[in-house]
Scaffold this motif. Structure first.
Motif, PDB file in Angstrom:
ATOM      1  N   LEU A  70       0.814  -0.905   0.197  1.00 37.22           N
ATOM      2  CA  LEU A  70       0.039  -0.001   0.440  1.00 37.22           C
ATOM      3  C   LEU A  70       1.062   0.959  -0.170  1.00 37.22           C
ATOM      4  O   LEU A  70       0.630   2.020  -0.684  1.00 37.22           O
ATOM      5  CB  LEU A  70      -0.797  -0.343   1.180  1.00 37.22           C
ATOM      6  N   LEU A  71       1.951   1.010   0.935  1.00 36.62           N
ATOM      7  CA  LEU A  71       2.766   2.243   1.093  1.00 36.62           C
ATOM      8  C   LEU A  71       3.307   2.853  -0.475  1.00 36.62           C
ATOM      9  O   LEU A  71       3.686   4.094  -1.126  1.00 36.62           O
ATOM     10  CB  LEU A  71       3.803   2.213   2.012  1.00 36.62           C
ATOM     11  N   GLU A  72       3.874   1.342  -1.084  1.00 36.03           N
ATOM     12  CA  GLU A  72       4.331   1.614  -2.616  1.00 36.03           C
ATOM     13  C   GLU A  72       3.547   2.480  -3.655  1.00 36.03           C
ATOM     14  O   GLU A  72       4.255   2.407  -4.129  1.00 36.03           O
ATOM     15  CB  GLU A  72       5.596   0.179  -2.845  1.00 36.03           C
ATOM     16  N   SER A  73       2.533   1.641  -3.290  1.00 33.06           N
ATOM     17  CA  SER A  73       1.311   2.306  -4.639  1.00 33.06           C
ATOM     18  C   SER A  73       1.272   3.618  -4.435  1.00 33.06           C
ATOM     19  O   SER A  73       1.239   4.676  -5.223  1.00 33.06           O
ATOM     20  CB  SER A  73       0.181   1.432  -4.594  1.00 33.06           C
ATOM     21  N   SER A  74       1.694   3.990  -2.920  1.00 35.12           N
ATOM     22  CA  SER A  74       1.088   5.458  -2.828  1.00 35.12           C
ATOM     23  C   SER A  74       2.563   5.816  -2.953  1.00 35.12           C
ATOM     24  O   SER A  74       2.583   7.870  -3.926  1.00 35.12           O
ATOM     25  CB  SER A  74       0.159   5.661  -1.430  1.00 35.12           C
ATOM     26  N   ILE A  75       3.661   6.068  -2.786  1.00 31.13           N
ATOM     27  CA  ILE A  75       4.201   6.482  -3.167  1.00 31.13           C
ATOM     28  C   ILE A  75       4.631   6.244  -4.471  1.00 31.13           C
ATOM     29  O   ILE A  75       5.036   7.893  -5.560  1.00 31.13           O
ATOM     30  CB  ILE A  75       5.768   5.837  -2.849  1.00 31.13           C
ATOM     31  N   ALA A  76       4.687   5.798  -5.665  1.00 31.50           N
ATOM     32  CA  ALA A  76       4.308   5.766  -7.038  1.00 31.50           C
ATOM     33  C   ALA A  76       3.369   6.686  -7.534  1.00 31.50           C
ATOM     34  O   ALA A  76       3.667   6.910  -8.465  1.00 31.50           O
ATOM     35  CB  ALA A  76       4.354   4.410  -7.527  1.00 31.50           C
TER      36      ALA A  76
END
Length: 149
Positions: free
Chosen positions: A66-72
């Motif tokens: 979830l964090l990786e997708s929000s960063i992307a």
């Protein structure tokens, strides 16, 4: 005699919480059990701890993705206004400042995730990579401007 115990807490020179260890009978009865550092390792207790570890790892992985997708998806520029003389700031913009601004925007990262070798001391725009597990997962743009009086 040797007894198997399940560690309830981290024990120095023995092991970490959740591990099953073989220890001397007397050590378990006289030290670990009275201090509530361990319990006898029954099959049901060991299975329960394994299930909890699996659940915890699954939750961690979900949070990470979830964090990786929000960063992307993050495309905003973070703007800092600081007093300066010419291009040189009187203070600086640190990784802590950037993390604080990102948390306000809903992205929960730590200072270790920012590939910022030193605090920003000059005005201008800087692209900072975000690193997780040693791999670049995204980047953020930071714009440091001279504060208006």
């Amino acid at each position: 005699m040797i007894m198997q115990v399940l560690l309830i807490q981290n024990v120095a020179k023995l092991g970490l919480r959740g591990e099953v260890k073989n220890v001397a009978d007397g050590y378990a009865r006289n030290f670990l059990f009275p201090k509530k550092l361990a319990k006898p390792a029954t099959d049901s207790l060991v299975d329960q701890v394994k299930k909890q570890k699996i659940q915890k790892n699954l939750q961690k992985e979900q949070n990470r993705s979830l964090l990786e997708s929000s960063i992307a998806k993050f495309r905003e520029t973070i703007v800092f206004s600081r007093p300066a003389m010419g291009n040189t700031l009187f203070g600086s913009v640190s990784a802590k400042d950037i993390v604080h601004e990102l948390k306000a925007k809903g992205i929960e990262i730590t200072e270790k995730n920012l590939d910022l070798p030193h605090p920003l001391k000059r005005t201008g725009t800087v692209v900072i990579p975000i690193v997780m597990d040693g791999k670049k997962k995204g980047e953020i743009t930071v714009d440091v401007q001279v504060a208006k009086h």
